[in-house]
Every structure is written in structure tokens, then in C-alpha cells.
Design a protein around this motif. Sequence first.
Motif, PDB file in Angstrom:
ATOM      1  N   VAL A  11       0.944  -1.197   0.075  1.00 31.60           N
ATOM      2  CA  VAL A  11      -0.025   0.069   0.116  1.00 31.60           C
ATOM      3  C   VAL A  11       0.794   1.053  -0.001  1.00 31.60           C
ATOM      4  CG1 VAL A  11      -1.991   1.284   1.406  1.00 31.60           C
ATOM      5  CG2 VAL A  11      -1.744  -1.169   1.268  1.00 31.60           C
ATOM      6  N   CYS A  12       0.664   2.226  -0.783  1.00 33.15           N
ATOM      7  CA  CYS A  12       1.356   3.339  -1.146  1.00 33.15           C
ATOM      8  C   CYS A  12       0.451   4.448  -0.485  1.00 33.15           C
ATOM      9  CB  CYS A  12       1.736   3.478  -2.523  1.00 33.15           C
ATOM     10  SG  CYS A  12       2.790   2.268  -3.191  1.00 33.15           S
ATOM     11  N   ALA A  13       1.103   5.813  -0.383  1.00 36.40           N
ATOM     12  CA  ALA A  13       0.400   6.879  -0.002  1.00 36.40           C
ATOM     13  C   ALA A  13      -0.247   7.556  -0.935  1.00 36.40           C
ATOM     14  CB  ALA A  13       1.544   8.028   0.527  1.00 36.40           C
ATOM     15  N   ALA A  14      -1.379   6.997  -1.291  1.00 38.87           N
ATOM     16  CA  ALA A  14      -2.580   7.740  -2.148  1.00 38.87           C
ATOM     17  C   ALA A  14      -3.685   7.875  -1.281  1.00 38.87           C
ATOM     18  CB  ALA A  14      -2.606   7.024  -3.422  1.00 38.87           C
ATOM     19  N   GLY A  15      -4.612   8.895  -1.542  1.00 37.15           N
ATOM     20  CA  GLY A  15      -5.884   8.949  -0.701  1.00 37.15           C
ATOM     21  C   GLY A  15      -6.761   7.772  -0.973  1.00 37.15           C
ATOM     22  N   TRP A  32      -7.600 -16.233  -0.175  1.00 41.74           N
ATOM     23  CA  TRP A  32      -6.047 -15.854   0.081  1.00 41.74           C
ATOM     24  C   TRP A  32      -5.867 -15.438   1.597  1.00 41.74           C
ATOM     25  CZ3 TRP A  32      -2.143 -15.424  -3.625  1.00 41.74           C
ATOM     26  CH2 TRP A  32      -2.431 -15.661  -4.967  1.00 41.74           C
ATOM     27  N   GLU A  33      -4.911 -15.761   1.984  1.00 37.40           N
ATOM     28  CA  GLU A  33      -4.197 -15.052   3.314  1.00 37.40           C
ATOM     29  C   GLU A  33      -3.679 -13.934   2.764  1.00 37.40           C
ATOM     30  OE1 GLU A  33      -4.320 -15.840   6.717  1.00 37.40           O
ATOM     31  OE2 GLU A  33      -5.596 -17.705   6.111  1.00 37.40           O
ATOM     32  N   VAL A  34      -3.661 -12.920   3.603  1.00 37.92           N
ATOM     33  CA  VAL A  34      -3.090 -11.257   3.111  1.00 37.92           C
ATOM     34  C   VAL A  34      -2.322 -10.815   4.338  1.00 37.92           C
ATOM     35  CG1 VAL A  34      -3.814  -9.377   2.542  1.00 37.92           C
ATOM     36  CG2 VAL A  34      -5.203 -11.059   1.970  1.00 37.92           C
ATOM     37  N   GLY A  35      -0.987 -10.298   3.661  1.00 34.18           N
ATOM     38  CA  GLY A  35      -0.268  -9.654   4.802  1.00 34.18           C
ATOM     39  C   GLY A  35       0.014  -8.097   4.144  1.00 34.18           C
ATOM     40  N   VAL A  36      -0.027  -7.147   4.679  1.00 33.43           N
ATOM     41  CA  VAL A  36      -0.036  -5.846   4.139  1.00 33.43           C
ATOM     42  C   VAL A  36       1.467  -5.176   4.627  1.00 33.43           C
ATOM     43  CG1 VAL A  36      -0.933  -3.325   4.285  1.00 33.43           C
ATOM     44  CG2 VAL A  36      -2.499  -5.322   4.551  1.00 33.43           C
ATOM     45  N   ILE A  37       1.869  -4.730   3.385  1.00 31.40           N
ATOM     46  CA  ILE A  37       3.222  -4.074   3.643  1.00 31.40           C
ATOM     47  C   ILE A  37       2.812  -2.513   3.005  1.00 31.40           C
ATOM     48  CG2 ILE A  37       5.617  -3.708   2.854  1.00 31.40           C
ATOM     49  CD1 ILE A  37       5.640  -6.812   2.516  1.00 31.40           C
ATOM     50  N   ALA A  38       3.100  -1.517   4.066  1.00 28.82           N
ATOM     51  CA  ALA A  38       2.894  -0.201   3.559  1.00 28.82           C
ATOM     52  C   ALA A  38       4.152   0.471   3.494  1.00 28.82           C
ATOM     53  CB  ALA A  38       2.072   0.398   4.578  1.00 28.82           C
ATOM     54  N   LEU A 100      11.030  -1.059   2.844  1.00 27.35           N
ATOM     55  CA  LEU A 100      10.515  -2.308   3.057  1.00 27.35           C
ATOM     56  C   LEU A 100       9.650  -2.729   1.699  1.00 27.35           C
ATOM     57  CD1 LEU A 100      10.660  -5.137   4.269  1.00 27.35           C
ATOM     58  CD2 LEU A 100       8.753  -4.375   5.560  1.00 27.35           C
ATOM     59  N   ALA A 101       8.819  -1.725   1.592  1.00 28.78           N
ATOM     60  CA  ALA A 101       7.908  -2.030   0.328  1.00 28.78           C
ATOM     61  C   ALA A 101       8.737  -2.176  -0.777  1.00 28.78           C
ATOM     62  CB  ALA A 101       6.838  -0.850   0.163  1.00 28.78           C
ATOM     63  N   LEU A 102       9.597  -1.367  -1.008  1.00 22.90           N
ATOM     64  CA  LEU A 102      10.325  -1.389  -2.362  1.00 22.90           C
ATOM     65  C   LEU A 102      11.507  -2.523  -2.546  1.00 22.90           C
ATOM     66  CD1 LEU A 102      10.998   2.447  -2.768  1.00 22.90           C
ATOM     67  CD2 LEU A 102       9.946   1.069  -4.451  1.00 22.90           C
ATOM     68  N   GLY A 103      11.873  -2.831  -1.107  1.00 25.63           N
ATOM     69  CA  GLY A 103      12.711  -4.036  -1.345  1.00 25.63           C
ATOM     70  C   GLY A 103      12.076  -5.127  -1.582  1.00 25.63           C
ATOM     71  N   THR A 104      10.869  -5.346  -1.015  1.00 27.42           N
ATOM     72  CA  THR A 104       9.929  -6.413  -1.180  1.00 27.42           C
ATOM     73  C   THR A 104       9.633  -6.720  -2.744  1.00 27.42           C
ATOM     74  OG1 THR A 104       8.994  -6.325   0.998  1.00 27.42           O
ATOM     75  CG2 THR A 104       7.727  -7.492  -0.774  1.00 27.42           C
TER      76      THR A 104
END
Length: 179
Positions: A11-15, A32-38, A100-104
Motif C-alpha cells: 500500500v502506497c500513500a495515495a488518498g 487468499w491469506e493476506v499480509g500488508v506492507i505499507a 521495505l515496500a520497495l525492497g519487497t
Amino acid sequence: MTTKPFLYVVVCAAGIAVEVNKLITAAQECDWEVGVIATPVAMGGFFDTAAVEAQTGRPIRSAWRRPGDPRPFPPPDAVVVAPATFNTVNKWAAGISDTLALGTLCEAYGLGVPIAVLPCVADALAVHPAYRASLERLRGMGVRFGDPYSGEPQEDGGRREFHWERALELLGTRVQPNG
């Protein structure tokens, strides 16, 4: 023992991120099982982090873990980036891994993990040559992009409806779980 496939949602920073629960619900309904990386900026009030953690049953990841810390998520079977911002798309295409988001995202490509993206980029930024080149590079890497918008622009100047489920459609049929 059958395990559900695991989906990373970046998830990125957009409204529109305020509605990321819609994507999580759609993914869970598809088993699906879900994990969020922001991104760090997205963590600063772009969506309800407590509600997302309750919905997924997992902590949201935004920072690198320390050596020796356990991995909070299993390896991904697929990754969805939604909403994907101008900044994230351009840094990712350039191989920049400063969050972390970009590295992922950079690592997921190297692991051959399917990646679907729903951009949320202003029209004025979408015509920038760097963005166009980034899309071309990422598409060349097999990243699947979709147009998340439908319908006509609203009369009050508001955005058209964002269709979160299109990210799952880009992934196609159910991905077999890792391991």
C-alpha cells in the motif's frame, strides 16, 4: 495439509488507500491469506491501520526487521501493489530499495513471484517521461498493470470509482501456495 496461498498487498500513500480493506476483503473471499506492507508515508494516516490489522489478523509491515527477528509473513505466492504511486513505480523500476515496500517488490521479481499493480497517478505525472519508461521497464519484467478506474469522471471533479478487485483479476487463476 492444504494451505491457502499468501498475498502481499503493498500500500502506497495515495488518498484512495483509505479503501484498501476492499482489496483485502476481495482477496480473502478468493481464499487468499493476506499480509500488508505499507510505505512509511502511507502508514501516516492514509488508511486505518488498526482495522487492516484486525481484518488480516497480522501486523502491518513498514520497517525492516532486525537480524534474528522472525519473519512475520510466509513467502508470497503473489504480490499486489495498490494503490501504486508515481514515486514507488519510478523507484522500483530503477531498482531503488530504500523502504521495505520497495525492497519487497525488487526481491519479488528476482524470486519470480507474480506481481499485479493498480496505479494511482495524477494525469500530469502520468505523462512524465520517467514514469512512462518505468512502466515499460516493469512490464518488460513481467509486472502486470491494470487500469483501476471505471466510469466517467464525477461532475464534482471527484475521481472515478477505483476497482480494487482488478488486481486479483490480473493474477488470473488461483496461484498454488509456496512450500
